[in-house]
Design a protein around this motif. Structure first.
Motif, PDB file in Angstrom:
ATOM      1  N   LEU A 158       0.829  -1.205   0.000  1.00 39.54           N
ATOM      2  CA  LEU A 158       0.000   0.000   0.000  1.00 39.54           C
ATOM      3  C   LEU A 158       0.866   1.260   0.000  1.00 39.54           C
ATOM      4  O   LEU A 158       2.015   1.217   0.440  1.00 39.54           O
ATOM      5  CB  LEU A 158      -0.895   0.023   1.246  1.00 39.54           C
ATOM      6  N   SER A 159       0.296   2.348  -0.465  1.00 38.68           N
ATOM      7  CA  SER A 159       0.959   3.653  -0.357  1.00 38.68           C
ATOM      8  C   SER A 159       0.170   4.488   0.637  1.00 38.68           C
ATOM      9  O   SER A 159      -1.058   4.421   0.663  1.00 38.68           O
ATOM     10  CB  SER A 159       0.950   4.381  -1.699  1.00 38.68           C
ATOM     11  N   GLU A 160       0.882   5.275   1.425  1.00 41.82           N
ATOM     12  CA  GLU A 160       0.172   6.139   2.374  1.00 41.82           C
ATOM     13  C   GLU A 160      -0.010   7.523   1.775  1.00 41.82           C
ATOM     14  O   GLU A 160       0.923   8.100   1.218  1.00 41.82           O
ATOM     15  CB  GLU A 160       0.950   6.243   3.683  1.00 41.82           C
ATOM     16  N   ASP A 181      -1.436  10.453 -14.584  1.00 44.72           N
ATOM     17  CA  ASP A 181      -1.407   8.989 -14.545  1.00 44.72           C
ATOM     18  C   ASP A 181      -1.847   8.522 -13.157  1.00 44.72           C
ATOM     19  O   ASP A 181      -1.601   9.204 -12.155  1.00 44.72           O
ATOM     20  CB  ASP A 181       0.007   8.460 -14.825  1.00 44.72           C
ATOM     21  N   ILE A 182      -2.456   7.338 -13.116  1.00 40.84           N
ATOM     22  CA  ILE A 182      -2.959   6.816 -11.832  1.00 40.84           C
ATOM     23  C   ILE A 182      -1.789   6.331 -10.981  1.00 40.84           C
ATOM     24  O   ILE A 182      -0.954   5.567 -11.454  1.00 40.84           O
ATOM     25  CB  ILE A 182      -3.931   5.643 -12.065  1.00 40.84           C
ATOM     26  N   VAL A 183      -1.707   6.796  -9.756  1.00 39.98           N
ATOM     27  CA  VAL A 183      -0.669   6.293  -8.844  1.00 39.98           C
ATOM     28  C   VAL A 183      -1.270   5.497  -7.689  1.00 39.98           C
ATOM     29  O   VAL A 183      -0.554   4.885  -6.924  1.00 39.98           O
ATOM     30  CB  VAL A 183       0.241   7.413  -8.278  1.00 39.98           C
ATOM     31  N   GLY A 184      -2.574   5.497  -7.582  1.00 42.18           N
ATOM     32  CA  GLY A 184      -3.177   4.710  -6.517  1.00 42.18           C
ATOM     33  C   GLY A 184      -4.695   4.775  -6.540  1.00 42.18           C
ATOM     34  O   GLY A 184      -5.286   5.645  -7.176  1.00 42.18           O
ATOM     35  N   VAL A 185      -5.304   3.810  -5.868  1.00 41.15           N
ATOM     36  CA  VAL A 185      -6.750   3.829  -5.641  1.00 41.15           C
ATOM     37  C   VAL A 185      -6.932   3.728  -4.132  1.00 41.15           C
ATOM     38  O   VAL A 185      -6.426   2.801  -3.504  1.00 41.15           O
ATOM     39  CB  VAL A 185      -7.453   2.632  -6.329  1.00 41.15           C
ATOM     40  N   LEU A 186      -7.610   4.716  -3.569  1.00 38.98           N
ATOM     41  CA  LEU A 186      -7.752   4.748  -2.106  1.00 38.98           C
ATOM     42  C   LEU A 186      -8.663   3.625  -1.636  1.00 38.98           C
ATOM     43  O   LEU A 186      -9.850   3.609  -1.945  1.00 38.98           O
ATOM     44  CB  LEU A 186      -8.310   6.094  -1.656  1.00 38.98           C
ATOM     45  N   GLY A 187      -8.071   2.677  -0.946  1.00 38.78           N
ATOM     46  CA  GLY A 187      -8.839   1.516  -0.517  1.00 38.78           C
ATOM     47  C   GLY A 187      -9.291   1.607   0.922  1.00 38.78           C
ATOM     48  O   GLY A 187     -10.297   1.029   1.300  1.00 38.78           O
ATOM     49  N   ALA A 188      -8.561   2.320   1.746  1.00 42.88           N
ATOM     50  CA  ALA A 188      -8.884   2.327   3.176  1.00 42.88           C
ATOM     51  C   ALA A 188      -8.399   3.615   3.822  1.00 42.88           C
ATOM     52  O   ALA A 188      -7.528   4.295   3.298  1.00 42.88           O
ATOM     53  CB  ALA A 188      -8.230   1.137   3.849  1.00 42.88           C
ATOM     54  N   VAL A 237       0.823  -2.933  -7.735  1.00 41.78           N
ATOM     55  CA  VAL A 237      -0.310  -3.869  -7.726  1.00 41.78           C
ATOM     56  C   VAL A 237      -1.365  -3.435  -8.741  1.00 41.78           C
ATOM     57  O   VAL A 237      -2.009  -4.273  -9.374  1.00 41.78           O
ATOM     58  CB  VAL A 237      -0.872  -4.043  -6.296  1.00 41.78           C
ATOM     59  N   LEU A 238      -1.505  -2.113  -8.929  1.00 43.43           N
ATOM     60  CA  LEU A 238      -2.484  -1.636  -9.910  1.00 43.43           C
ATOM     61  C   LEU A 238      -2.104  -2.065 -11.321  1.00 43.43           C
ATOM     62  O   LEU A 238      -2.959  -2.412 -12.131  1.00 43.43           O
ATOM     63  CB  LEU A 238      -2.605  -0.113  -9.850  1.00 43.43           C
ATOM     64  N   GLN A 239      -0.800  -2.026 -11.610  1.00 41.00           N
ATOM     65  CA  GLN A 239      -0.348  -2.439 -12.944  1.00 41.00           C
ATOM     66  C   GLN A 239      -0.744  -3.892 -13.199  1.00 41.00           C
ATOM     67  O   GLN A 239      -1.204  -4.238 -14.278  1.00 41.00           O
ATOM     68  CB  GLN A 239       1.171  -2.282 -13.056  1.00 41.00           C
ATOM     69  N   ARG A 240      -0.582  -4.717 -12.165  1.00 38.73           N
ATOM     70  CA  ARG A 240      -0.924  -6.137 -12.323  1.00 38.73           C
ATOM     71  C   ARG A 240      -2.432  -6.304 -12.524  1.00 38.73           C
ATOM     72  O   ARG A 240      -2.870  -7.069 -13.380  1.00 38.73           O
ATOM     73  CB  ARG A 240      -0.478  -6.910 -11.078  1.00 38.73           C
ATOM     74  N   VAL A 241      -3.211  -5.585 -11.737  1.00 36.09           N
ATOM     75  CA  VAL A 241      -4.674  -5.727 -11.829  1.00 36.09           C
ATOM     76  C   VAL A 241      -5.179  -5.225 -13.178  1.00 36.09           C
ATOM     77  O   VAL A 241      -5.979  -5.894 -13.844  1.00 36.09           O
ATOM     78  CB  VAL A 241      -5.371  -4.966 -10.669  1.00 36.09           C
ATOM     79  N   VAL A 242      -4.684  -4.066 -13.610  1.00 34.09           N
ATOM     80  CA  VAL A 242      -5.153  -3.509 -14.886  1.00 34.09           C
ATOM     81  C   VAL A 242      -4.761  -4.432 -16.039  1.00 34.09           C
ATOM     82  O   VAL A 242      -5.575  -4.708 -16.930  1.00 34.09           O
ATOM     83  CB  VAL A 242      -4.609  -2.072 -15.089  1.00 34.09           C
ATOM     84  N   ALA A 243      -3.530  -4.969 -16.005  1.00 39.08           N
ATOM     85  CA  ALA A 243      -3.089  -5.879 -17.067  1.00 39.08           C
ATOM     86  C   ALA A 243      -4.003  -7.108 -17.112  1.00 39.08           C
ATOM     87  O   ALA A 243      -4.384  -7.570 -18.195  1.00 39.08           O
ATOM     88  CB  ALA A 243      -1.643  -6.304 -16.830  1.00 39.08           C
ATOM     89  N   GLY A 244      -4.378  -7.614 -15.942  1.00 43.94           N
ATOM     90  CA  GLY A 244      -5.260  -8.779 -15.896  1.00 43.94           C
ATOM     91  C   GLY A 244      -6.673  -8.434 -16.361  1.00 43.94           C
ATOM     92  O   GLY A 244      -7.268  -9.159 -17.146  1.00 43.94           O
ATOM     93  N   PHE A 245      -7.182  -7.301 -15.921  1.00 40.91           N
ATOM     94  CA  PHE A 245      -8.551  -6.915 -16.261  1.00 40.91           C
ATOM     95  C   PHE A 245      -8.725  -6.682 -17.762  1.00 40.91           C
ATOM     96  O   PHE A 245      -9.772  -7.010 -18.317  1.00 40.91           O
ATOM     97  CB  PHE A 245      -8.939  -5.646 -15.486  1.00 40.91           C
ATOM     98  N   VAL A 246      -7.744  -6.078 -18.409  1.00 36.73           N
ATOM     99  CA  VAL A 246      -7.927  -5.784 -19.840  1.00 36.73           C
ATOM    100  C   VAL A 246      -7.530  -6.971 -20.725  1.00 36.73           C
ATOM    101  O   VAL A 246      -7.664  -6.902 -21.935  1.00 36.73           O
ATOM    102  CB  VAL A 246      -7.168  -4.503 -20.288  1.00 36.73           C
ATOM    103  N   PHE A 311       4.950 -12.124  -3.361  1.00 33.63           N
ATOM    104  CA  PHE A 311       4.126 -11.210  -4.147  1.00 33.63           C
ATOM    105  C   PHE A 311       4.833 -10.783  -5.433  1.00 33.63           C
ATOM    106  O   PHE A 311       4.210 -10.527  -6.457  1.00 33.63           O
ATOM    107  CB  PHE A 311       3.789  -9.974  -3.297  1.00 33.63           C
ATOM    108  N   ARG A 312       6.166 -10.706  -5.376  1.00 29.77           N
ATOM    109  CA  ARG A 312       6.921 -10.229  -6.533  1.00 29.77           C
ATOM    110  C   ARG A 312       7.306 -11.344  -7.508  1.00 29.77           C
ATOM    111  O   ARG A 312       7.936 -11.084  -8.525  1.00 29.77           O
ATOM    112  CB  ARG A 312       8.164  -9.482  -6.065  1.00 29.77           C
ATOM    113  N   LYS A 313       6.942 -12.565  -7.180  1.00 30.11           N
ATOM    114  CA  LYS A 313       7.239 -13.681  -8.093  1.00 30.11           C
ATOM    115  C   LYS A 313       6.240 -13.675  -9.249  1.00 30.11           C
ATOM    116  O   LYS A 313       5.152 -13.101  -9.145  1.00 30.11           O
ATOM    117  CB  LYS A 313       7.163 -15.017  -7.346  1.00 30.11           C
ATOM    118  N   ASN A 314       6.648 -14.355 -10.332  1.00 26.00           N
ATOM    119  CA  ASN A 314       5.747 -14.424 -11.481  1.00 26.00           C
ATOM    120  C   ASN A 314       5.061 -15.785 -11.528  1.00 26.00           C
ATOM    121  O   ASN A 314       5.680 -16.811 -11.208  1.00 26.00           O
ATOM    122  CB  ASN A 314       6.527 -14.219 -12.779  1.00 26.00           C
TER     123      ASN A 314
END
Lengths: 345, 257
Positions: A158-160, A181-188, A237-246, A311-314
């Motif tokens: 997470l980023s604070e 550019d998106i640098v984060g999505v506020l989750g909590a 983590v966003l890069q991974r999610v966006v790559a998967g979603f599209v 988390f960083r493994k492929n």
């Protein structure tokens, strides 16, 4: 000549005066690609365009009740132009609590596709958060905080971020850098008010007892000057999610070896709490109660270290896990798989 | 007379007309009240920095100045506008009074889902002929709804020209997954309950759980300071975000990986 210089200076001054602030320019550049999500006419969250075919990214809290959203569910959204339209939930990612939406009707090429920043954000840099009410100023504090999502118990970096005010609907807000550019999505967000109330109750004797030192620190540290301390799902983590979603399957490939672990009360390493049956770890012979001491030759001293490392493994590669069981130490190869495919999580 | 009217408008705009309310007709008073409420809503925007002004804030400010009935009327007008806009995409041969009625009655979404809408552009009219043939000349073989299942990937490189309707399909493996998930939840949440964030904390293996209110603030590089942020996706804070708690230590916290 002098008059020319004076005229040029006057022109420059006028231009400076008339130029809109950078934040306004930034907001105007992202506004057309952001949709405000509505529930019973009330604004509940925002979604950002991540693919020209009308795919939008939103935080699950903005779409409905927390948890996995049912594919096919309809959500209503309002574009910056004021036009309202319907979206369908395509899928959601439980580990990050992000949801993919598809606009029912979309004209490709009409709006800028927002992308996840390729650059790590710098601490103390001002950011623009897009909330349900519009833009909001915030400050990036730090990257790489270890996050644990409940109830999935998955690690997420997470980023604070510190945001102005405490009343705005910040849940699921998108955070942009100066390039848009998106640098984060506020989750909590830290439950500042609840914490304050509890601490204040204790201080006034309502909760009994005095004010503990650590709690006093918390009161002084969190929520300074009407700010909200929020945590954003970071760039990585966003890069991974966006790559998967599209991708054609819309699935996010979070790496896992199928174990749950915690600190080893007995000393070094990490204690395996449980192993999912049929998972790569089970196949490799790892049992509950084993103590993992190394992964790929790197010493593991805490559960966060191990979680961050995995988390960083492929997905698809193997990791060499060294573990001890009683007096015996073994090394085994464990395949890294996608949590979505193999474990249904 | 004209000058008097202009003067009234100016006074109204500057908020100096309140004393003359008694001389107004009922309709004028309503108009005046509406103008006042909208003005107040807009005035509240004055405290918002310029770069944070947005259509959403403007929208809210205007809505705030409306009565509930006006708000409903406004929403209805917006829906009708949207319904009519959606008709732009309907091939001319498929325009009908029924569709127009649907659009006005805000049931555009339902009509978008009708089978014939699944065809687009030039093929739509041909499709209508086929549908009509099947309906009238082939009894028992009426048109089936055309839907794209979510499991069927849509090639993203191509623009979507037809409506996309995602439907949930039963996953045969899901039942097994649910079982595994339930089993894991039993084994892992028991451990995680050691740091339960609300309610009575539970104690396990003699370890005392951490009190979230006694948390020690941690600095920001997690990989060196070993702090952890627990995000509870079942609870939202007042500002709509999930509740987060920072823990300086995580002895009994179970992590998956």
């Amino acid at each position: 000549m002098v008059s020319l210089i004076v005229a040029a200076m006057a022109f420059q001054q006028a231009a400076t005066r008339q130029a809109p602030p950078a934040e306004t320019v930034l907001w105007k550049s992202v506004e057309p690609s952001v949709v405000v999500l509505l529930r019973n006419g009330e604004t509940v969250g925002v979604a950002a365009l991540i693919h020209d075919s009308g795919l939008f990214l939103a935080h699950t809290s903005a779409v409905g009740r927390p948890g996995v959203q049912t594919p096919g569910k309809q959500v209503r959204g309002r574009l910056a132009s004021g036009t309202e339209t319907n979206f369908l939930v395509v899928t959601s990612d439980e580990q990050t609590q992000l949801t993919l939406l598809r606009a029912l009707y979309w004209e490709p090429g009409t709006r800028r596709v927002l992308k996840v920043s390729g650059q790590p954000a710098t601490p103390n840099v001002e950011l623009l958060a897009v909330t349900t009410a519009g833009p909001k100023s915030g400050e990036f504090v730090a990257d790489g905080k270890a996050g644990l999502m409940r109830p999935s118990l998955r690690y997420v970096p997470l980023s604070e971020v510190r945001m102005e005010g405490t009343d705005e609907h910040l849940g699921g807000a998108f955070v942009f850098d100066s390039k848009g550019d998106i640098v984060g999505v506020l989750g909590a967000a830290l439950a500042t008010d609840e914490t304050r109330k509890s601490v204040s109750d204790q201080a006034t004797g309502l909760g009994g007892g005095g004010l503990p030192g650590a709690a006093r620190n918390a009161l002084n540290t969190f929520g300074p000057g009407n700010q909200t301390v929020a945590y954003a799902l970071g760039r990585e983590v966003l890069q991974r999610v966006v790559a998967g979603f599209v991708s054609p399957s819309h699935e996010v490939q979070h790496p896992t070896i199928g174990i749950f672990f915690k600190s080893n009360p007995g000393g070094r390493g990490v204690l395996v709490e449980s192993v999912m049956s049929g998972s790569p770890s089970a196949i490799a012979g790892i049992h509950a109660g084993d103590v993992i001491t190394q992964v790929d030759g790197q010493a593991v001293n805490s559960p966060i270290e191990l979680a961050a490392l995995l988390f960083r493994k492929n997905v698809g590669e193997s990791v060499k896990v060294q573990y001890s069981r009683g007096e015996r130490t073994s090394v085994t190869d464990v395949r890294v798989v996608s949590g979505h495919d193999e474990l249904g999580r | 007379m004209k000058n008097k009217r202009i003067e009234d408008i100016l006074r109204d705009a500057f908020g100096e007309l309140d004393g003359d309310l008694g001389k107004m007709t009922e309709a004028e008073r309503t108009e005046h009240e509406k103008a006042r409420l909208i003005r107040e809503g807009l005035r509240s925007l004055a405290i918002v920095p310029e770069h944070q002004l947005s259509n959403e804030r403007l929208h809210s400010a205007i809505l705030a100045g409306m009565t509930p009935a006006e708000r409903i009327e406004h929403e209805q007008a917006q829906r009708i506008r949207e319904g009519l806009l959606a008709l732009r995409d309907v091939p001319e041969c498929q325009l009908s009074n029924e569709r127009l009625q649907d659009a006005i009655l805000s049931s555009a979404v339902q009509s978008r889902r009708s089978p014939s809408w699944a065809f687009a552009g030039a093929v739509a009219c041909t499709a209508m002929v086929i549908v009509a043939y099947q309906t009238f000349f082939a009894p028992g073989t009426g048109p089936a709804p055309v839907v794209l299942e979510d499991a069927e990937p849509v090639p993203l490189e191509q623009p979507i020209s037809a409506p996309y309707v995602a439907i949930a399909t039963p996953d045969p493996v899901e039942a097994v997954r649910d079982e595994v998930r339930a089993e894991l939840n039993r084994s892992t949440t028991a451990a995680a309950d050691g740091v339960r964030l609300s309610g009575e904390p539970s104690y396990r293996s003699g370890a005392r759980p951490l009190d979230p209110y006694l948390m020690t603030p941690v600095s920001f590089d997690a990989e060196t300071t070993e702090g952890i942020v627990v995000v509870d996706s079942g609870t939202t804070t007042r500002n709509g975000a999930y509740m987060a708690t920072e823990l300086a230590s995580y002895g009994e916290v179970v992590i998956g990986g």
